[in-house]
Design a protein around this motif. Structure first.
Motif, mmCIF file in Angstrom:
data_model
loop_
_atom_site.group_PDB
_atom_site.id
_atom_site.type_symbol
_atom_site.label_atom_id
_atom_site.label_comp_id
_atom_site.label_asym_id
_atom_site.label_seq_id
_atom_site.Cartn_x
_atom_site.Cartn_y
_atom_site.Cartn_z
ATOM 1 N N PHE A 28 -11.320 9.373 2.065
ATOM 2 C CA PHE A 28 -10.448 9.101 0.907
ATOM 3 C C PHE A 28 -9.061 9.714 1.062
ATOM 4 O O PHE A 28 -8.252 9.660 0.156
ATOM 5 N N THR A 29 -8.820 10.328 2.256
ATOM 6 C CA THR A 29 -7.478 10.883 2.483
ATOM 7 C C THR A 29 -6.615 9.815 3.126
ATOM 8 O O THR A 29 -7.105 8.842 3.696
ATOM 9 N N LYS A 78 -8.904 5.942 -4.893
ATOM 10 C CA LYS A 78 -9.233 7.235 -5.484
ATOM 11 C C LYS A 78 -8.218 7.609 -6.569
ATOM 12 O O LYS A 78 -8.583 8.038 -7.673
ATOM 13 N N GLY A 79 -6.928 7.375 -6.237
ATOM 14 C CA GLY A 79 -5.869 7.688 -7.212
ATOM 15 C C GLY A 79 -6.050 6.896 -8.503
ATOM 16 O O GLY A 79 -5.921 7.431 -9.603
ATOM 17 N N ILE A 80 -6.368 5.615 -8.353
ATOM 18 C CA ILE A 80 -6.513 4.755 -9.545
ATOM 19 C C ILE A 80 -7.720 5.195 -10.378
ATOM 20 O O ILE A 80 -7.634 5.329 -11.603
ATOM 21 N N ILE A 81 -8.870 5.426 -9.693
ATOM 22 C CA ILE A 81 -10.094 5.826 -10.410
ATOM 23 C C ILE A 81 -9.884 7.176 -11.120
ATOM 24 O O ILE A 81 -10.284 7.363 -12.265
ATOM 25 N N LYS A 82 -9.217 8.086 -10.425
ATOM 26 C CA LYS A 82 -8.934 9.397 -11.040
ATOM 27 C C LYS A 82 -8.121 9.217 -12.316
ATOM 28 O O LYS A 82 -8.358 9.884 -13.320
ATOM 29 N N HIS A 83 -7.151 8.303 -12.231
ATOM 30 C CA HIS A 83 -6.326 8.076 -13.415
ATOM 31 C C HIS A 83 -7.136 7.538 -14.592
ATOM 32 O O HIS A 83 -6.814 7.780 -15.744
ATOM 33 N N HIS A 84 -8.223 6.837 -14.289
ATOM 34 C CA HIS A 84 -9.092 6.320 -15.346
ATOM 35 C C HIS A 84 -10.067 7.369 -15.849
ATOM 36 O O HIS A 84 -10.860 7.087 -16.744
ATOM 37 N N ASP A 104 0.820 -1.209 0.000
ATOM 38 C CA ASP A 104 0.000 0.000 0.000
ATOM 39 C C ASP A 104 0.857 1.263 0.000
ATOM 40 O O ASP A 104 0.594 2.229 -0.726
ATOM 41 N N ILE A 105 1.875 1.238 0.868
ATOM 42 C CA ILE A 105 2.743 2.435 0.952
ATOM 43 C C ILE A 105 3.442 2.683 -0.390
ATOM 44 O O ILE A 105 3.502 3.804 -0.888
ATOM 45 N N LEU A 106 3.923 1.601 -0.998
ATOM 46 C CA LEU A 106 4.603 1.754 -2.295
ATOM 47 C C LEU A 106 3.633 2.243 -3.365
ATOM 48 O O LEU A 106 3.962 3.117 -4.171
ATOM 49 N N ASP A 107 2.397 1.716 -3.354
ATOM 50 C CA ASP A 107 1.404 2.159 -4.335
ATOM 51 C C ASP A 107 1.102 3.644 -4.161
ATOM 52 O O ASP A 107 1.016 4.400 -5.142
ATOM 53 N N THR A 108 0.933 4.051 -2.879
ATOM 54 C CA THR A 108 0.649 5.462 -2.614
ATOM 55 C C THR A 108 1.777 6.349 -3.140
ATOM 56 O O THR A 108 1.539 7.367 -3.806
ATOM 57 N N SER A 109 2.992 5.940 -2.834
ATOM 58 C CA SER A 109 4.141 6.730 -3.295
ATOM 59 C C SER A 109 4.158 6.827 -4.819
ATOM 60 O O SER A 109 4.388 7.890 -5.392
ATOM 61 N N LYS A 110 3.895 5.686 -5.445
ATOM 62 C CA LYS A 110 3.916 5.679 -6.916
ATOM 63 C C LYS A 110 2.829 6.591 -7.476
ATOM 64 O O LYS A 110 3.062 7.339 -8.430
ATOM 65 N N LEU A 134 -4.649 3.368 3.888
ATOM 66 C CA LEU A 134 -4.232 3.901 2.579
ATOM 67 C C LEU A 134 -5.111 3.392 1.446
ATOM 68 O O LEU A 134 -5.119 3.937 0.349
ATOM 69 N N GLY A 135 -5.868 2.339 1.738
ATOM 70 C CA GLY A 135 -6.636 1.646 0.691
ATOM 71 C C GLY A 135 -7.519 2.564 -0.131
ATOM 72 O O GLY A 135 -7.448 2.562 -1.365
#
Lengths: 120, 526
Positions: free
Chosen positions: B471-472, B496-502, B359-365, B490-491
């Motif tokens: 979502f924070t 939210k980050g993934i959906i925004k990217h879509h 999760d931490i790595l995904d958030t950072s990415k 972080l989930g």
């Protein structure tokens, strides 16, 4: 005669874990801790499958894979890595001769299932 | 050339031509007459003398007297009696006798026939020869008289002189007459000219006095009218000019003032331009600095990316043997029951650690924008059904019902299957975590150009205040719940980050105590 698998990883603990799992399933296991050692072992012994890590010092898994694919009597190769690759990259690699791509971290069941499938 | 001389010259030349022509005609006629009389006289003499000689030969009586009288004439040159062969037989001057007559006058031509006569004129009109044929016995001879034309020339000279004299005299008289007449006729014109000159000099209203009943008189009248009109116009103009001058002075003052303003503005503009160029230079310097910073930033970004990959490797690697061995050990038959429990605890915590690292790595990415997405056309129905199938075991373990309801055939979306599965798993996992009894329903429907996916539970729900915060990062509903439910906090931020990217959106609707509904949208593939 049991099938022989060569496990290549720069992490000795990971090598040991895979060796334990695969031995418990009845495979003959050889180990190597870097690309050069892997290529040397392949010269001296007949191996059925190489489980290859990608992020290794000196020579990366990509390079080792390239060398193996140029050998005359080449074994099957599967990557075992924490690097995520896209399905396109994966299919390209498969066309180049890769047998499978196993993601780290893996569970015992996962790795056993995939190895069995490749060595059928 | 002045008008006077034009008229004068025209009239004068005309008169001169007339005089000269008249004189010439007169002269020509006179000359012709004089010449005729001389020739006629000599012709008669020749005829007469020849006749006397013929008779004298027959009667032996030679006309000495006639020949002497002939020689005494003022215009006499010679007389000859010429034989058939051209030899001079007799002459007034004996030295010619026996010589050839034609030798003296080579261009004489043929002799006259029997009883005929011939006149030979000198081309220079100095002399003439009259030739008369005569019969002396059986021979046919000729009698020649040479006469001078000097008399004629003399008369001609006198006539020419007379005519020239008359011409000159008449021309002089004509000149004087013409001069006076033309001058007289042109006099009113000069007056007009002077009047016009005066008006030209500014003496408008000037009038001229001409008393003539002809065109000149009319012209003078017209001129005087014009002069009066001109004076009137000039007076008007002067009045207008005075007004205009005043206007012009005022306008000039205004213009000068405006010019001053413009000059001031110009100076100000120049100052501004200098400022601008200075600012420009500064801007360029800044731009260079920014470019440099940008390059460094890019370099840094690459380093960060590399670091993140390395970090991922380093953090994940130690957990691999831990989880792997625990997994192997838990199936061992030689374990005591409490040892088996302990290994389960170790395994569960190691897995949780693995999840947190991920999760931490995904958030950072996501934050660094270095997460790779493999966007492909895919069907949301398949995604939902697979998730429900994968998670059914976990739901059943808590005695919950997990179901999907997809009312219609949904169109394809563009998405990364791995990441969207991650989102679905996260939402369903959360629903299972926070629901103790009831049903978890996953459904989807088309709405406009998007697909809306719902994950609905009958769990504890979310307080209204907390809804925007969930979502924070690192937010969990209740700290006391944290220990109970686990998780990294972080989930949902990752979802939210993934959906925004879509290109979609994610939000929650909830009733505290009754349950929550998570909704996210994905745009339909065009």
């Amino acid at each position: 005669m049991p099938k022989k698998i060569l496990v290549v990883d720069d992490e000795p603990d990971t090598v040991e874990l895979m060796k334990s799992i695969l031995k418990s399933e009845g495979y003959s296991v050889e180990t190597a801790y870097n690309g050069k050692e892997c290529l040397d072992k392949l010269k001296s012994a007949k191996v059925d499958l190489v489980l290859l890590d990608i992020m290794m010092p000196d020579m990366s898994g990509w390079d080792v894979f390239g060398r193996i694919m140029k050998m005359r009597a080449k074994p099957k190769v599967a990557f075992v890595s924490i690097i995520e690759v896209s399905p396109e990259r994966k299919s390209t690699l498969m066309k180049q001769g890769l047998s499978d791509y196993i993601m780290k971290p893996f569970t015992k069941d996962e790795i056993v299932k995939k190895v069995k499938k490749v060595l059928v | 050339m002045k008008l006077f001389w034009k008229i004068f010259a025209t009239v004068f030349i005309s008169f001169v031509v007339i005089i000269v022509a008249t004189s010439y005609i007169t002269l020509d006629r006179d000359l012709y007459y004089i010449k005729d009389s001389i020739i006629e006289e000599n012709g008669i003499l020749a005829e007469f003398t020849a006749r006397e000689m013929e008779i004298g030969y027959l009667e032996s009586k030679w006309p000495f007297e006639t020949l002497r009288k002939l020689s005494e004439r003022s215009d006499f040159l010679f007389w000859w009696v010429v034989m058939d062969d051209g030899t001079i037989h007799l002459a007034d001057n004996t030295s010619f006798v026996g010589t050839g007559a034609y030798d003296y006058f080579p261009g004489m031509g043929e002799m006259p026939g029997e009883g005929g006569e011939k006149l030979f004129e000198d081309p220079g009109q100095r002399y003439g020869i009259f030739i008369k044929s005569m019969k002396i016995g059986t021979s046919r001879w000729t009698f020649w008289i040479g006469f001078s034309m000097r008399e004629m020339q003399e008369a001609m000279r006198i006539i020419v002189i007379t005519i020239i004299l008359i011409s000159v005299l008449s021309m002089a008289a004509l000149s004087i007459f013409l001069y006076l007449t033309v001058k007289y006729f042109l006099k009113p014109l000069n007056k007009l000219r002077e009047g016009a000159l005066m008006i030209g000099k500014g003496e408008a209203g000037k009038e001229i006095k001409i008393k003539a009943g002809d065109e000149m008189g009319d012209l003078a009248k017209t001129f005087n009218e014009m002069s009066r009109e001109l004076k009137k116009s000039r007076d008007d103009l002067e009045r207008y000019n005075k007004g205009l001058e005043k206007d012009v002075r005022e306008r000039t003052r205004e213009l000068e003032k405006k010019m001053d303003d413009i000059n001031k503005a110009k100076a100000a503009t120049l100052n501004i331009m200098e400022d601008i160029s200075e600012a420009n230079e500064e801007l360029e310097t800044k731009q260079k600095e920014i470019e440099k910073a940008n390059r460094e930033l890019k370099k840094f970004d690459r380093l960060k990316s590399e670091f993140m990959n390395m970090g991922a490797h380093e953090l994940k690697t130690p957990l691999i043997p831990i989880v792997g061995y625990l997994d192997m050990m838990k199936d061992s038959r030689n374990l005591k029951p409490d040892q088996k429990d302990q290994i389960d605890i170790c395994l569960r915590n190691a897995r949780r650690l693995q999840m947190m690292v991920n999760d931490i790595l995904d958030t950072s990415k996501l934050e660094a924008g270095s997460m790779k997405f493999d966007m492909k056309p895919m069907n949301p129905t398949v995604l939902i059904k697979n998730t429900v199938k994968d998670m059914a075991k976990d739901a059943a373990a808590k005695g919950l019902k997990l179901a999907d309801e997809i009312p219609e055939k949904l169109p394809n979306i563009m998405g990364d299957e791995y990441r969207l599965t991650q989102v679905m798993a996260n939402l369903v996992n959360n629903a299972i975590k926070y629901t103790d009894k009831g049903t978890i329903t996953v459904y989807a429907q088309r709405k406009g150009n998007s697909i809306e996916v719902y994950v609905q539970d009958t769990g504890i729900g979310i307080a209204k205040n907390d809804m925007p915060k969930i979502f924070t990062k690192f937010f969990q509903v209740d700290t006391s719940e944290k220990r109970k439910h686990g998780g990294t906090g972080l989930g949902l931020a990752i979802c939210k980050g993934i959906i925004k990217h879509h290109g979609g959106n994610i939000w929650v609707e909830s009733n505290l105590g009754k349950g929550s509904r998570f909704i996210f949208t994905l745009p339909i593939k065009k």
